[in-house]
Design an enzyme around this catalytic site. Structure first.
Site, PDB file in Angstrom:
ATOM      1  N   ASN A  62       1.004  -1.198  -0.002  1.00 48.38           N
ATOM      2  CA  ASN A  62       0.083   0.246   0.163  1.00 48.38           C
ATOM      3  C   ASN A  62       1.077   1.191  -0.013  1.00 48.38           C
ATOM      4  O   ASN A  62       1.991   1.371   0.488  1.00 48.38           O
ATOM      5  CB  ASN A  62      -1.022   0.004   1.103  1.00 48.38           C
ATOM      6  CG  ASN A  62      -0.562  -0.212   2.563  1.00 48.38           C
ATOM      7  OD1 ASN A  62       0.831  -0.798   2.777  1.00 48.38           O
ATOM      8  ND2 ASN A  62      -1.068   0.353   3.459  1.00 48.38           N
ATOM      9  N   GLU A  64       0.489   5.225   0.493  1.00 52.62           N
ATOM     10  CA  GLU A  64      -0.557   6.342   1.085  1.00 52.62           C
ATOM     11  C   GLU A  64      -0.264   7.633   0.454  1.00 52.62           C
ATOM     12  O   GLU A  64       1.110   7.764  -0.028  1.00 52.62           O
ATOM     13  CB  GLU A  64      -0.681   6.121   2.458  1.00 52.62           C
ATOM     14  CG  GLU A  64      -1.152   4.816   2.920  1.00 52.62           C
ATOM     15  CD  GLU A  64      -1.600   4.693   4.422  1.00 52.62           C
ATOM     16  OE1 GLU A  64      -0.932   5.606   5.189  1.00 52.62           O
ATOM     17  OE2 GLU A  64      -2.074   3.717   4.603  1.00 52.62           O
ATOM     18  N   CYS A  73      -4.151   0.884  -2.472  1.00 51.79           N
ATOM     19  CA  CYS A  73      -3.945  -0.513  -2.000  1.00 51.79           C
ATOM     20  C   CYS A  73      -2.899  -1.344  -2.604  1.00 51.79           C
ATOM     21  O   CYS A  73      -2.648  -1.227  -3.619  1.00 51.79           O
ATOM     22  CB  CYS A  73      -5.244  -1.152  -1.878  1.00 51.79           C
ATOM     23  SG  CYS A  73      -6.550  -0.651  -1.007  1.00 51.79           S
ATOM     24  N   GLU A  75      -2.876  -4.414  -3.296  1.00 51.37           N
ATOM     25  CA  GLU A  75      -3.482  -5.328  -4.412  1.00 51.37           C
ATOM     26  C   GLU A  75      -3.311  -4.472  -5.855  1.00 51.37           C
ATOM     27  O   GLU A  75      -2.933  -5.214  -6.850  1.00 51.37           O
ATOM     28  CB  GLU A  75      -4.736  -5.719  -4.097  1.00 51.37           C
ATOM     29  CG  GLU A  75      -4.830  -6.574  -2.959  1.00 51.37           C
ATOM     30  CD  GLU A  75      -5.129  -5.763  -1.703  1.00 51.37           C
ATOM     31  OE1 GLU A  75      -4.712  -4.788  -1.407  1.00 51.37           O
ATOM     32  OE2 GLU A  75      -6.070  -6.531  -0.844  1.00 51.37           O
ATOM     33  N   CYS A 112     -10.226  -5.023   0.077  1.00 46.56           N
ATOM     34  CA  CYS A 112     -11.446  -4.076   0.163  1.00 46.56           C
ATOM     35  C   CYS A 112     -12.140  -4.382  -1.354  1.00 46.56           C
ATOM     36  O   CYS A 112     -11.573  -5.163  -2.080  1.00 46.56           O
ATOM     37  CB  CYS A 112     -11.015  -2.761   0.128  1.00 46.56           C
ATOM     38  SG  CYS A 112     -10.109  -2.212  -1.217  1.00 46.56           S
ATOM     39  N   CYS A 115     -10.488  -3.416  -4.546  1.00 44.51           N
ATOM     40  CA  CYS A 115      -9.508  -4.280  -4.914  1.00 44.51           C
ATOM     41  C   CYS A 115     -10.203  -5.499  -5.572  1.00 44.51           C
ATOM     42  O   CYS A 115      -9.563  -6.068  -6.773  1.00 44.51           O
ATOM     43  CB  CYS A 115      -8.592  -4.547  -4.016  1.00 44.51           C
ATOM     44  SG  CYS A 115      -7.506  -3.304  -3.425  1.00 44.51           S
TER      45      CYS A 115
HETATM   46  N1  THU Z   1      -5.442  -1.540   2.238  1.00 48.23           N
HETATM   47  C1  THU Z   1      -4.672  -2.274   1.381  1.00 48.23           C
HETATM   48  O1  THU Z   1      -3.666  -2.106   0.760  1.00 48.23           O
HETATM   49  N2  THU Z   1      -5.461  -3.308   1.039  1.00 48.23           N
HETATM   50  C2  THU Z   1      -7.010  -3.535   1.103  1.00 48.23           C
HETATM   51  O2  THU Z   1      -7.580  -4.265   0.435  1.00 48.23           O
HETATM   52  C3  THU Z   1      -7.545  -2.830   2.277  1.00 48.23           C
HETATM   53  C4  THU Z   1      -6.766  -1.742   2.771  1.00 48.23           C
HETATM   54  C5  THU Z   1      -4.527  -0.391   2.744  1.00 48.23           C
HETATM   55  C6  THU Z   1      -5.007   0.897   2.399  1.00 48.23           C
HETATM   56  C7  THU Z   1      -4.598   1.881   3.406  1.00 48.23           C
HETATM   57  O3  THU Z   1      -3.259   2.398   3.120  1.00 48.23           O
HETATM   58  C8  THU Z   1      -4.264   0.897   4.561  1.00 48.23           C
HETATM   59  O4  THU Z   1      -4.655  -0.444   4.288  1.00 48.23           O
HETATM   60  C9  THU Z   1      -5.538   1.134   5.697  1.00 48.23           C
HETATM   61  O5  THU Z   1      -6.662   1.118   5.099  1.00 48.23           O
END
Ligand code: THU
Length: 164
Positions: A62, A64, A73, A75, A112, A115
């Protein structure tokens, strides 16, 4: 009116030693991918490793941003880089894991909806199911064969689907 029940099937493993060598390696690569996570805001690291039919593997984590919705994310970072680097690549499986110092993660985290929708598009494009392994660092793994088990009401509209 009638109510309809849907069944989904997934495999549960108590630890990665129960997995095939290939699946275990992929989970370990997802764990390695956690190191590249850029998550100073959530402090929640997510890592993924994707295995292509060709044998190549791709990592994602991930990423940010201070403008929060601009992040992405793990994925989708990995899937979209496959879209760029191997547009005709066939994905066999992907492993996903997460880590944080803020609390204990006791169950595999699942992807999520956004994704899952992107995974479903890759599956549609390659016309072959993608295996997904959700790996908790305590060892526990959930495995599904195909995104349909995770997103039975996936958005798809045949008249919008690209003719490949
Ligand atoms: N996140 C992912 O990388 N994948 C997911 O399927 C759900 C959430 C990340 C996004 C964010 O950087 C952190 O997790 C908290 O939500």
């Amino acid at each position: 009116m009638r109510s309809i029940d849907l069944n989904i099937t997934y495999e549960h493993y108590a630890n990665i030693e129960e997995l095939s060598e290939t699946d275990k390696n992929l989970c370990e690569m997802a764990e390695k991918a956690l190191e590249s996570s850029y998550s100073p805001y959530s402090k929640f690291r997510v890592g993924t490793a994707i295995q292509l039919e060709s044998g190549e593997t791709f990592l994602g984590s991930n990423q940010e941003n201070v403008a929060y919705p601009s992040g992405l994310c793990a994925e989708r970072v990995a899937l979209f880089s496959i879209g760029v680097m191997h547009p005709d690549g066939v994905i066999e499986s992907m492993a996903i894991t997460a880590q944080t110092n803020a609390f204990e993660i006791t169950k595999p985290i699942t992807s999520c909806g956004a994704c899952l929708q992107v995974m479903a598009e890759f599956e549609m494009k390659q016309n072959r199911p993608i295996q997904v392994l959700f790996y908790c660092l305590n060892g526990e793994v959930l495995k599904v064969n195909g995104i349909k088990s995770l997103l039975p009401f996936v958005f798809v509209e045949d008249r919008l689907v690209a003719s490949l």
